[in-house]
Design an enzyme around this catalytic site. Sequence first.
Site, short mmCIF file in Angstrom:
data_model
loop_
_atom_site.label_atom_id
_atom_site.label_comp_id
_atom_site.label_asym_id
_atom_site.label_seq_id
_atom_site.Cartn_x
_atom_site.Cartn_y
_atom_site.Cartn_z
N ASP A 158 0.85 -1.20 0.00
CA ASP A 158 0.00 0.00 0.00
C ASP A 158 0.89 1.25 0.00
OD1 ASP A 158 -2.55 -1.60 0.67
OD2 ASP A 158 -1.19 -2.13 2.28
N HIS A 186 -4.60 -3.15 6.62
CA HIS A 186 -4.41 -3.42 5.19
C HIS A 186 -5.78 -3.79 4.61
CE1 HIS A 186 -3.05 -5.06 1.41
NE2 HIS A 186 -3.56 -6.22 1.71
P1 NAX Z 1 -2.22 -18.18 -3.52
O1 NAX Z 1 -3.60 -18.69 -3.27
O2 NAX Z 1 -1.64 -18.23 -4.89
O3 NAX Z 1 -1.20 -18.96 -2.57
C1 NAX Z 1 -1.44 -19.18 -1.23
C2 NAX Z 1 -0.72 -20.47 -0.86
O4 NAX Z 1 -0.86 -20.65 0.54
C3 NAX Z 1 -1.33 -21.70 -1.55
O5 NAX Z 1 -0.31 -22.46 -2.18
C4 NAX Z 1 -1.95 -22.45 -0.38
O6 NAX Z 1 -1.94 -23.86 -0.56
C5 NAX Z 1 -1.04 -22.02 0.77
N1 NAX Z 1 -1.57 -22.26 2.08
C6 NAX Z 1 -2.86 -22.24 2.49
N2 NAX Z 1 -2.94 -22.60 3.79
C7 NAX Z 1 -1.68 -22.85 4.20
C8 NAX Z 1 -1.11 -23.28 5.42
N3 NAX Z 1 -1.88 -23.55 6.48
N4 NAX Z 1 0.22 -23.42 5.50
C9 NAX Z 1 1.00 -23.17 4.44
N5 NAX Z 1 0.52 -22.80 3.24
C10 NAX Z 1 -0.80 -22.64 3.12
O7 NAX Z 1 -2.19 -16.71 -2.92
P2 NAX Z 1 -1.12 -15.54 -3.15
O8 NAX Z 1 -1.54 -14.74 -4.32
O9 NAX Z 1 0.25 -16.09 -3.12
O10 NAX Z 1 -1.42 -14.66 -1.84
C11 NAX Z 1 -1.06 -15.11 -0.56
C12 NAX Z 1 -1.71 -14.27 0.51
O11 NAX Z 1 -1.24 -12.92 0.42
C13 NAX Z 1 -3.23 -14.15 0.39
O12 NAX Z 1 -3.79 -14.26 1.69
C14 NAX Z 1 -3.43 -12.76 -0.16
O13 NAX Z 1 -4.70 -12.26 0.17
C15 NAX Z 1 -2.33 -12.03 0.55
N6 NAX Z 1 -1.94 -10.72 -0.01
C16 NAX Z 1 -1.49 -9.79 0.87
C17 NAX Z 1 -1.07 -8.55 0.46
C18 NAX Z 1 -0.58 -7.55 1.44
O14 NAX Z 1 -0.31 -6.42 1.00
N7 NAX Z 1 -0.42 -7.84 2.73
C19 NAX Z 1 -1.14 -8.15 -0.97
C20 NAX Z 1 -1.23 -9.32 -1.91
C21 NAX Z 1 -2.11 -10.44 -1.42
O15 NAX Z 1 -3.45 -10.08 -1.61
#
Ligand code: NAX
Length: 324
Positions: A158, A186
Site C-alpha cells: 500500500d 491493510h
Molecule cells: P495463492 O492462493 O496463490 O497462494 C497461497 C498459498 O498458501 C497456496 O499455495 C496455499 O496452498 C497455501 N496455504 C494455504 N494454507 C496454508 C497453510 N496452512 N500453511 C501453508 N501454506 C498454506 O495466494 P497468493 O496470491 O500467493 O497470496 C497469498 C496471501 O497474500 C493471500 O492471503 C493474499 O490475500 C495475501 N496478499 C497480501 C497482500 C498484502 O499487502 N499484505 C497483498 C497481496 C495479497 O493479496
Amino acid sequence: MAPVRIAVTGAAGRISYSLLFRIAAGDLLGPDQPVILQLLDIEPMGKVLQGVSLELRDCAFPLLQDVVIGHDANESFTDAELVFLVGARPRGPGMARKDLLQANAGIFAEQGRALNRVVARDARILVVGNPVNTNTLIAIRNAPDLDPRQFAAMTRLDHNRAVSLLAEKCEVPVTDVRRMTIWGNHSATQFPDLIHAQVQGRPALEWVEREWYENDFIPRVQHRGENIIELEGQSSAGSAAHAAIEHMRSWVFGTPEDDWVSMAVLSDGSYGISEGIVYSFPVTVEGDEFKIVDNLEIDGFCQGKLLETEKELLQEREAVKALL
Ligand code: NAX
C-alpha cells in the site's frame, strides 16, 4: 559466510513464485549472503511445491545452498532467521468475512505455536497472508516466548502504491517522495497520509490539490488491490513479492535518514491507538530495532481517519477473540 535460513509459507502460491526466485538471486540479503530456503505449503500442494523446488535448483543460483520443502511448520520454521508467512486460506464463494477471519485464525494460531517452539530466537517474522493485521495478532499471541516486536504485518505494498501514485501526479521520480505513511489496517479503511509526506523536501500538499488528495488519491490507494483483481482476475503477486522484499530489507538494513516506512506492528498506544491490535504506523529502523515515529501532529482530519481504521481492527479482533 554461513547461510541464513529463510522460511516461506504458501510457497506453492503466486506471491511466492516471485518472492522465492528473488530471494535466491540475492535481492533480499545481497550478492554475498548464501541462503537456505525452507518452504512450507499444505499437503494437497505437494506436487507443485516439488516443482517449485526443482525450478529453484534449475536456476543454479550461486547463493542458494539448499531448498527444503515440507508440510509441517515445526520442521519448516526450525532455526529460520527470517520468516515470510505468505500462505493463507483465500475467501471461498459465499464465505463471510467472519468465516475467513476464523479459518485463517486457526492457521496462524498453529503457525504461531510452531514459531514459538523452533524458530531462531532473534527471528524477524513478516506476515503477508490476509487478513494480515489480525493474522499477525493471532501469531503473536500464540508465540509467548518471542517478542511481539519480532512480528510485523505487511502494508508496504500500500505504501509503495501511494508513493508511486503521488510521484506520478507530481511528475517527479519516486525517489523524490519521502515520509509516506499508511496508517491502520491493510484494507479499504487504511489511511494513506499525505499530510506528513514530502516531495523534494516540501510538504506534499503544496504540490497537489486537497480535493485530489481526499477524493481521488485516498480511495485509489485504498481500492488498488480490487482494481488489480478486476484487471488480472487475481490479486497482486509480483508487486506484493517486491513489497515483502523491501519490507524485510528495511527491517534488516535500516531506513534512510530523514525518511520512514510503513509497517503494521503491535500498537503500544502511540497516537492514542488501542494497545493490543496490529496497526500500521510510520516506523524507522536503526540497528536491530524498529521505532514508531513519534510527535507527528495529528489534525482533526487525520484523527478521524486513524479512528475509522482502528475501529475495523477492533472488530476483527473481537471476531477471533477465542484464539487470542
Ligand atoms: P495463492 O492462493 O496463490 O497462494 C497461497 C498459498 O498458501 C497456496 O499455495 C496455499 O496452498 C497455501 N496455504 C494455504 N494454507 C496454508 C497453510 N496452512 N500453511 C501453508 N501454506 C498454506 O495466494 P497468493 O496470491 O500467493 O497470496 C497469498 C496471501 O497474500 C493471500 O492471503 C493474499 O490475500 C495475501 N496478499 C497480501 C497482500 C498484502 O499487502 N499484505 C497483498 C497481496 C495479497 O493479496
